[in-house]
Scaffold this motif. Structure first.
Motif, PDB file in Angstrom:
ATOM      1  N   LEU A   1       0.917  -1.205   0.058  1.00  0.00           N
ATOM      2  CA  LEU A   1      -0.125   0.078  -0.049  1.00  0.00           C
ATOM      3  C   LEU A   1       0.763   1.264  -0.189  1.00  0.00           C
ATOM      4  O   LEU A   1       0.383   2.324  -0.543  1.00  0.00           O
ATOM      5  CB  LEU A   1      -0.900  -0.128   1.196  1.00  0.00           C
ATOM      6  N   ALA A   2       2.181   1.142   0.559  1.00  0.00           N
ATOM      7  CA  ALA A   2       2.783   2.137   0.810  1.00  0.00           C
ATOM      8  C   ALA A   2       3.553   2.877  -0.725  1.00  0.00           C
ATOM      9  O   ALA A   2       3.491   3.783  -0.854  1.00  0.00           O
ATOM     10  CB  ALA A   2       3.836   1.876   1.674  1.00  0.00           C
ATOM     11  N   THR A   3       3.815   2.047  -1.439  1.00  0.00           N
ATOM     12  CA  THR A   3       4.246   2.175  -2.747  1.00  0.00           C
ATOM     13  C   THR A   3       2.968   2.462  -3.701  1.00  0.00           C
ATOM     14  O   THR A   3       3.138   3.400  -4.702  1.00  0.00           O
ATOM     15  CB  THR A   3       4.927   0.847  -3.556  1.00  0.00           C
ATOM     16  N   SER A   4       2.049   1.850  -3.473  1.00  0.00           N
ATOM     17  CA  SER A   4       0.700   2.777  -4.199  1.00  0.00           C
ATOM     18  C   SER A   4       0.464   3.942  -3.918  1.00  0.00           C
ATOM     19  O   SER A   4      -0.048   4.584  -4.878  1.00  0.00           O
ATOM     20  CB  SER A   4      -0.242   1.598  -3.843  1.00  0.00           C
ATOM     21  N   ALA A   5       0.761   4.517  -2.735  1.00  0.00           N
ATOM     22  CA  ALA A   5       0.464   5.631  -2.621  1.00  0.00           C
ATOM     23  C   ALA A   5       1.668   6.597  -2.762  1.00  0.00           C
ATOM     24  O   ALA A   5       1.696   7.773  -2.469  1.00  0.00           O
ATOM     25  CB  ALA A   5       0.265   5.716  -1.085  1.00  0.00           C
ATOM     26  N   GLY A   6       2.804   6.145  -3.535  1.00  0.00           N
ATOM     27  CA  GLY A   6       3.772   6.985  -4.132  1.00  0.00           C
ATOM     28  C   GLY A   6       5.292   6.755  -3.319  1.00  0.00           C
ATOM     29  O   GLY A   6       6.048   7.419  -3.316  1.00  0.00           O
TER      30      GLY A   6
END
Length: 370
Positions: A359-364
């Motif tokens: 989720l952290a990479t999905s959010a940038g």
């Protein structure tokens, strides 16, 4: 407007397709509203002033006749949620220890809830609703912002495929551009609550009291910059303990003063602000304080974790993000969209526990792992 069925152990309930953003006129609220509208969701701004809500909605790209909900307290907002049954409610209004349980319970059964709390009391309070949320078929996510996810996700990555470690240290150091304006009562209350809560850490699996500002350290970031941090009772601490299962966990924050004189005064200040009348006065004065615009102090915000196992194995990792407030808006919007589209499982969770560390990479964000 369409309706969908959500089924928990309580039976079938119905929610509409709306996503309500409570506190939509604030910085994160405006950012979340704009992101969700751009993703095609039906967004409803919620707050105290109709005029400001309409203006915030227009700024976010909502149509001129878009619905807004005017309510002046968490209790009034909860009444409107029960009456209208939105699919997801996003709480950005602050004072989460008080507002989160009221609003989250109103979403149940069947509706979902997201907030960006980062203080220990608020995060623990929402996680305590886990069994209730499971029975209701609702997903509650707390800490959907920079500090909690940026550290929790790194710990989860470092612990992947391994037994529970012996010790975990996490550090959250945001870099945020400051908007000119009034500090506001919600942020002021959160700042005072940090002082009155003091410090905490996990020892032998138990949450114990420690000194606020303990364990001061200077962190050297992978990009060559550095910053100081110190110990605090935080949502990051709770999330790191839950995701790792480590009996010993410590958390620090770049928001805690590290100067020796100020650190020496923090316990006294915390005791004074525990007096209700002094707390109210401090929140009122701080909330009215005007702040000047300023650029963010460093290029990146960083979440950091060091994980150690009983056999001496040690791993370290980082989560790199841009402006901490912008990353928070991205995280909140991403979690909200996933819940609105039916992703997630009933219960009360921190972000990575609910939807995975990626989720952290999905959010940038970007991981930097050893």
């Amino acid at each position: 407007m369409t309706e969908t069925s959500e089924t928990g152990e309580t039976g079938e309930v119905r929610t509409n397709d709306e996503v309500w953003v409570v506190g939509a006129t604030g910085r994160v609220g405006r950012g979340v509203t704009a992101r969700l509208a751009a993703r095609g969701l039906t967004v409803v701004p919620v707050g105290r002033s109709r005029e400001r809500l309409v203006a915030a909605g227009a700024e976010a790209g909502l149509p001129g006749d878009a619905k807004v909900v005017v309510a002046d307290s968490a209790e009034r907002i909860a009444e409107e949620i029960v009456r209208e049954r939105p699919r997801v409610v996003v709480n950005t209004m602050g004072a989460f220890a008080a507002t989160a349980p009221v609003i989250a319970r109103a979403c149940m059964p069947g509706g979902h809830y997201v907030d960006l709390a980062s203080d220990l009391v608020a995060v623990e309070g929402l996680l305590a609703l886990h069994d209730e949320a499971v029975r209701a078929g609702s997903t509650l996510v707390t800490g959907a912002g920079f500090g909690v996810l940026a550290t929790e996700a790194v710990v989860a990555k470092l612990c992947e495929g391994r037994p529970a470690p012996q010790q975990v240290l996490v550090d959250a150091v945001g870099s945020v551009a400051v908007e000119a304006g009034v500090l506001g009562a919600a942020l002021a209350a959160s700042m005072v609550d940090v002082l009155t809560a003091g410090g905490r850490r996990y020892e032998n699996g138990r949450l114990v009291t420690s000194r606020l500002g303990a364990d001061p350290r200077r962190l050297a970031f992978p990009d060559g910059e550095s910053a100081k941090s110190a110990g605090v009772a935080s949502g990051e601490l709770v999330a790191a303990h839950a995701v790792s299962g480590a009996p010993f966990v410590t958390a620090t924050s770049g928001l805690v003063p590290t100067a020796p004189l100020i650190r020496a005064l923090l316990p006294l200040l915390g005791r004074l602000l525990s007096v209700p009348a002094l707390r109210r006065l401090a929140v009122d004065r701080l909330g009215r304080a005007r702040i000047k615009a300023a650029p963010r102090p460093r290029k990146h915000s960083w979440g950091h974790a060091v994980v150690e196992w009983a056999d001496g194995t040690r791993h370290e990792g980082w989560l790199r993000a841009g402006d901490g407030m912008d990353f928070t808006a991205d995280v909140t919007a991403t979690v909200t969209e996933l819940l609105a589209r039916g992703v997630g499982r009933p219960g009360s969770w921190t972000p990575a526990a609910a939807l995975g560390a990626d989720l952290a990479t999905s959010a940038g964000g970007a991981f930097v792992l050893d």
